[in-house]
Design an enzyme around this catalytic site. Structure first.
Site, PDB file in Angstrom:
ATOM      1  N   TRP A 163     -83.462 -17.991  -4.470  1.00 56.59           N
ATOM      2  CA  TRP A 163     -83.977 -18.915  -4.319  1.00 56.59           C
ATOM      3  C   TRP A 163     -84.335 -20.229  -4.256  1.00 56.59           C
ATOM      4  O   TRP A 163     -84.829 -20.784  -3.870  1.00 56.59           O
ATOM      5  CB  TRP A 163     -85.510 -18.791  -5.432  1.00 56.59           C
ATOM      6  CG  TRP A 163     -87.051 -19.065  -5.460  1.00 56.59           C
ATOM      7  CD1 TRP A 163     -87.250 -19.156  -4.435  1.00 56.59           C
ATOM      8  CD2 TRP A 163     -88.104 -19.142  -6.825  1.00 56.59           C
ATOM      9  NE1 TRP A 163     -89.414 -19.413  -4.829  1.00 56.59           N
ATOM     10  CE2 TRP A 163     -88.817 -19.563  -6.075  1.00 56.59           C
ATOM     11  CE3 TRP A 163     -88.070 -18.701  -8.032  1.00 56.59           C
ATOM     12  CZ2 TRP A 163     -90.641 -19.894  -7.216  1.00 56.59           C
ATOM     13  CZ3 TRP A 163     -88.919 -18.993  -8.851  1.00 56.59           C
ATOM     14  CH2 TRP A 163     -90.051 -19.254  -8.548  1.00 56.59           C
TER      15      TRP A 163
ATOM     16  N   GLY B 192     -89.117 -10.473  -8.785  1.00 49.57           N
ATOM     17  CA  GLY B 192     -89.256 -11.704  -9.399  1.00 49.57           C
ATOM     18  C   GLY B 192     -90.121 -12.136 -10.417  1.00 49.57           C
ATOM     19  O   GLY B 192     -90.780 -12.622 -10.256  1.00 49.57           O
TER      20      GLY B 192
ATOM     21  N   ARG C 219     -86.713  -8.576  -5.059  1.00 57.18           N
ATOM     22  CA  ARG C 219     -87.060  -7.374  -6.045  1.00 57.18           C
ATOM     23  C   ARG C 219     -88.308  -8.022  -6.350  1.00 57.18           C
ATOM     24  O   ARG C 219     -89.765  -8.287  -5.920  1.00 57.18           O
ATOM     25  CB  ARG C 219     -86.117  -6.945  -7.033  1.00 57.18           C
ATOM     26  CG  ARG C 219     -86.203  -4.936  -7.499  1.00 57.18           C
ATOM     27  CD  ARG C 219     -85.114  -4.917  -8.941  1.00 57.18           C
ATOM     28  NE  ARG C 219     -85.382  -5.624  -9.406  1.00 57.18           N
ATOM     29  CZ  ARG C 219     -86.217  -5.873 -10.421  1.00 57.18           C
ATOM     30  NH1 ARG C 219     -86.478  -4.629 -10.748  1.00 57.18           N
ATOM     31  NH2 ARG C 219     -85.927  -6.639 -11.786  1.00 57.18           N
TER      32      ARG C 219
ATOM     33  N   HIS D 241     -70.844 -19.835  -8.136  1.00 56.49           N
ATOM     34  CA  HIS D 241     -71.342 -18.912  -8.613  1.00 56.49           C
ATOM     35  C   HIS D 241     -70.028 -19.281  -9.769  1.00 56.49           C
ATOM     36  O   HIS D 241     -70.235 -18.884 -11.534  1.00 56.49           O
ATOM     37  CB  HIS D 241     -70.807 -17.349  -8.987  1.00 56.49           C
ATOM     38  CG  HIS D 241     -71.962 -17.070  -8.367  1.00 56.49           C
ATOM     39  ND1 HIS D 241     -73.315 -16.809  -8.231  1.00 56.49           N
ATOM     40  CD2 HIS D 241     -72.633 -15.663  -7.253  1.00 56.49           C
ATOM     41  CE1 HIS D 241     -74.300 -16.303  -8.260  1.00 56.49           C
ATOM     42  NE2 HIS D 241     -73.941 -15.411  -7.167  1.00 56.49           N
TER      43      HIS D 241
ATOM     44  N   SER E 137     -81.529  -6.924 -13.479  1.00 51.21           N
ATOM     45  CA  SER E 137     -81.683  -7.713 -12.131  1.00 51.21           C
ATOM     46  C   SER E 137     -80.478  -7.699 -11.471  1.00 51.21           C
ATOM     47  O   SER E 137     -80.177  -6.954 -10.237  1.00 51.21           O
ATOM     48  CB  SER E 137     -82.099  -9.234 -11.732  1.00 51.21           C
ATOM     49  OG  SER E 137     -81.871  -9.733 -10.651  1.00 51.21           O
TER      50      SER E 137
ATOM     51  N   TYR F 145     -84.752 -20.566 -13.884  1.00 50.88           N
ATOM     52  CA  TYR F 145     -85.485 -20.039 -12.808  1.00 50.88           C
ATOM     53  C   TYR F 145     -87.409 -19.790 -13.686  1.00 50.88           C
ATOM     54  O   TYR F 145     -87.894 -20.054 -12.866  1.00 50.88           O
ATOM     55  CB  TYR F 145     -85.178 -18.321 -12.847  1.00 50.88           C
ATOM     56  CG  TYR F 145     -85.334 -17.362 -12.417  1.00 50.88           C
ATOM     57  CD1 TYR F 145     -85.830 -17.019 -11.118  1.00 50.88           C
ATOM     58  CD2 TYR F 145     -86.858 -16.221 -12.850  1.00 50.88           C
ATOM     59  CE1 TYR F 145     -86.184 -15.601  -9.546  1.00 50.88           C
ATOM     60  CE2 TYR F 145     -87.161 -15.686 -12.039  1.00 50.88           C
ATOM     61  CZ  TYR F 145     -87.432 -15.106 -10.825  1.00 50.88           C
ATOM     62  OH  TYR F 145     -87.655 -14.198  -9.893  1.00 50.88           O
TER      63      TYR F 145
HETATM   64  P1  PAP Z   1     -77.511 -13.904  -6.352  1.00 49.85           P
HETATM   65  O1  PAP Z   1     -76.949 -14.243  -7.774  1.00 49.85           O
HETATM   66  O2  PAP Z   1     -76.835 -11.769  -6.121  1.00 49.85           O
HETATM   67  O3  PAP Z   1     -77.485 -14.027  -4.954  1.00 49.85           O
HETATM   68  P2  PAP Z   1     -80.369 -14.019  -7.170  1.00 49.85           P
HETATM   69  O4  PAP Z   1     -81.584 -14.446  -6.121  1.00 49.85           O
HETATM   70  O5  PAP Z   1     -79.601 -15.150  -8.367  1.00 49.85           O
HETATM   71  O6  PAP Z   1     -79.092 -13.195  -6.666  1.00 49.85           O
HETATM   72  O7  PAP Z   1     -81.128 -13.084  -8.099  1.00 49.85           O
HETATM   73  C1  PAP Z   1     -81.444 -11.785  -7.518  1.00 49.85           C
HETATM   74  C2  PAP Z   1     -83.048 -12.357  -7.987  1.00 49.85           C
HETATM   75  O8  PAP Z   1     -84.083 -13.230  -7.723  1.00 49.85           O
HETATM   76  C3  PAP Z   1     -84.530 -11.055  -7.707  1.00 49.85           C
HETATM   77  O9  PAP Z   1     -84.984 -11.547  -9.175  1.00 49.85           O
HETATM   78  P3  PAP Z   1     -85.268  -9.339  -9.694  1.00 49.85           P
HETATM   79  O10 PAP Z   1     -84.138  -8.798  -9.287  1.00 49.85           O
HETATM   80  O11 PAP Z   1     -85.977 -10.058 -11.415  1.00 49.85           O
HETATM   81  O12 PAP Z   1     -87.071  -8.747  -9.270  1.00 49.85           O
HETATM   82  C4  PAP Z   1     -85.272 -11.182  -7.215  1.00 49.85           C
HETATM   83  O13 PAP Z   1     -86.647 -10.694  -6.748  1.00 49.85           O
HETATM   84  C5  PAP Z   1     -85.549 -12.599  -7.072  1.00 49.85           C
HETATM   85  N1  PAP Z   1     -85.750 -13.562  -6.119  1.00 49.85           N
HETATM   86  C6  PAP Z   1     -85.138 -13.770  -4.586  1.00 49.85           C
HETATM   87  N2  PAP Z   1     -86.255 -14.295  -3.690  1.00 49.85           N
HETATM   88  C7  PAP Z   1     -86.524 -14.905  -4.569  1.00 49.85           C
HETATM   89  C8  PAP Z   1     -87.815 -15.655  -4.752  1.00 49.85           C
HETATM   90  N3  PAP Z   1     -87.931 -16.490  -3.408  1.00 49.85           N
HETATM   91  N4  PAP Z   1     -88.775 -15.974  -5.313  1.00 49.85           N
HETATM   92  C9  PAP Z   1     -88.457 -15.558  -6.312  1.00 49.85           C
HETATM   93  N5  PAP Z   1     -87.510 -14.850  -7.381  1.00 49.85           N
HETATM   94  C10 PAP Z   1     -87.214 -14.444  -5.878  1.00 49.85           C
END
Ligand code: PAP
Length: 335
Positions: free
Chosen positions: A82, A302, A300, A143, A176, A234
């Site tokens: 995000w 979010g 997923r 990270h 997550s 977040y």
């Molecule tokens: P990463 O560190 O592997 O790149 P990261 O993007 O930090 O992953 O985390 C993924 C989470 O952000 C997921 O959350 P959830 O498992 O609780 O659903 C994912 O759904 C959420 N996410 C990804 N893109 C967005 C977005 N555009 N807006 C809001 N949440 C998002």
């Protein structure tokens, strides 16, 4: 099975790209296994797989950011995807507003391919990646803990660049991460594995763990250098998206004008970067990122509080107690 033998594992989990010098270093480090049995090593307070450690060392030795570069730092599963999309959209907004005929890159590329990871992509296969090919200002991500990142940034001859950090409550981050692991390994792991991962998480033995140290490093950094380190959560972006995106733009020295605000520019960016929009794009449904991970694993639900659907009350209490204890006195509080 050794990490280097499993073909679908991402490279960062493997141990096949490590110099002799790093092998020597690794042999002197505290070692442990992740919940799946892959070896992790603790270097200066943070756990890494061998290839990740090699890349982190290369970032520290060779990456020298310029003043205008932007580094997006995040807790794994803390909102990386995000943040990447929001910052890319905010920083490059003029370019695409002036050329509406050009398809916005976020509609045709995964945010991770627009904003590459330093240690998981750029320095994962080269000590001198071609950074000139990225549009200015260059936006990269990591990270790494702040103290590890500073081993690179502090050696730059340029004035400090901007660092934006995002993290998320540790219960939702864990859940997550669990779903991510299942998708990454293309399997549905059982309750026993869930509990093993939970125990490892609580003891901090996880790639880039302990996560509370990760958050604390950026929290302290943001208090010490407000101008160059922004600490975001977040949950706050979910709660007050307009305000947080404006805060982000101001920090990056590209605030929204009154005219932009009136014309709905902030909302447009939020819509473009929304989970619903990004996750429904063909590229994010069926594509693969440059580092070889299926794009859909980054999207997923979010939702804030999804942990309630997965953790027992005892598990939730255990994480709350750890967070309360580890963050005590820092001023950083999670509800
Ligand atoms: P990463 O560190 O592997 O790149 P990261 O993007 O930090 O992953 O985390 C993924 C989470 O952000 C997921 O959350 P959830 O498992 O609780 O659903 C994912 O759904 C959420 N996410 C990804 N893109 C967005 C977005 N555009 N807006 C809001 N949440 C998002």
């Amino acid at each position: 099975m050794e990490a280097s033998q499993e073909s679908h594992l991402p490279n960062y989990m493997k141990d096949d790209n490590v110099s002799q010098e790093t092998k020597n270093l690794i042999s002197s480090l505290p070692a442990d296994k992740d919940f799946m049995g892959y070896s992790l090593y603790n270097y200066k307070g943070c756990w890494y797989y061998p290839n990740t450690l090699q890349a982190v060392l290369d970032v520290q030795d060779h990456f020298r950011p310029h003043k205008n570069d932007i580094i997006l730092a995040s807790l794994p599963k803390g909102g990386t995807t995000w943040l990447k999309s929001l910052v890319f959209a905010v920083v490059h907004r003029e370019k695409y507003r002036e050329n509406p005929q050009v398809i916005h890159p976020l509609l045709s590329q995964n945010p991770h391919d627009l904003v590459p990871f330093l240690e998981l992509e750029l320095y994962a296969s080269s000590q001198t990646p071609d950074l000139a090919k990225f549009p200015s200002p260059m936006i990269v991500s990591t990270h790494m803990h702040l103290n590890a990142l500073q081993e690179a940034t502090a050696k730059s001859s340029s004035s400090p660049c901007k660092i934006v950090y995002v993290c998320r409550g540790l219960k939702d981050t864990f859940v997550s991460g669990w779903h991510y692991k299942n998708k990454l390994h293309r399997t549905k792991m059982d309750q026993g594995s869930f509990e093993l991962m939970f125990d490892a998480y609580c003891s901090g033995v996880i790639l880039y763990g302990p996560y509370w140290e990760h958050m604390l490093s950026y929290w302290k950094g943001s208090l010490e250098d407000k101008e160059n380190v922004l600490f975001m959560r977040y949950e706050e972006i979910i709660e007050e998206p307009l305000l947080q995106v404006k805060r982000l733009a101001e920090f990056l020295n590209c605030p929204f004008t009154e005219e932009e605000e009136k014309s709905g520019s902030v909302k447009e960016i939020l819509n473009l970067c929304s989970l619903r929009n990004l996750s429904n794009l063909e590229i994010n449904k069926n594509g693969t990122t440059r580092i070889g991970i299926d794009s859909n694993v980054f999207f997923r639900k979010g939702e804030v509080g999804d942990w309630k659907n997965h953790l027992t009350p005892q598990m939730a209490k255990k994480i709350d107690e750890i967070v309360e204890f580890k963050l005590r006195g820092s001023g950083l509080i999670f509800q």
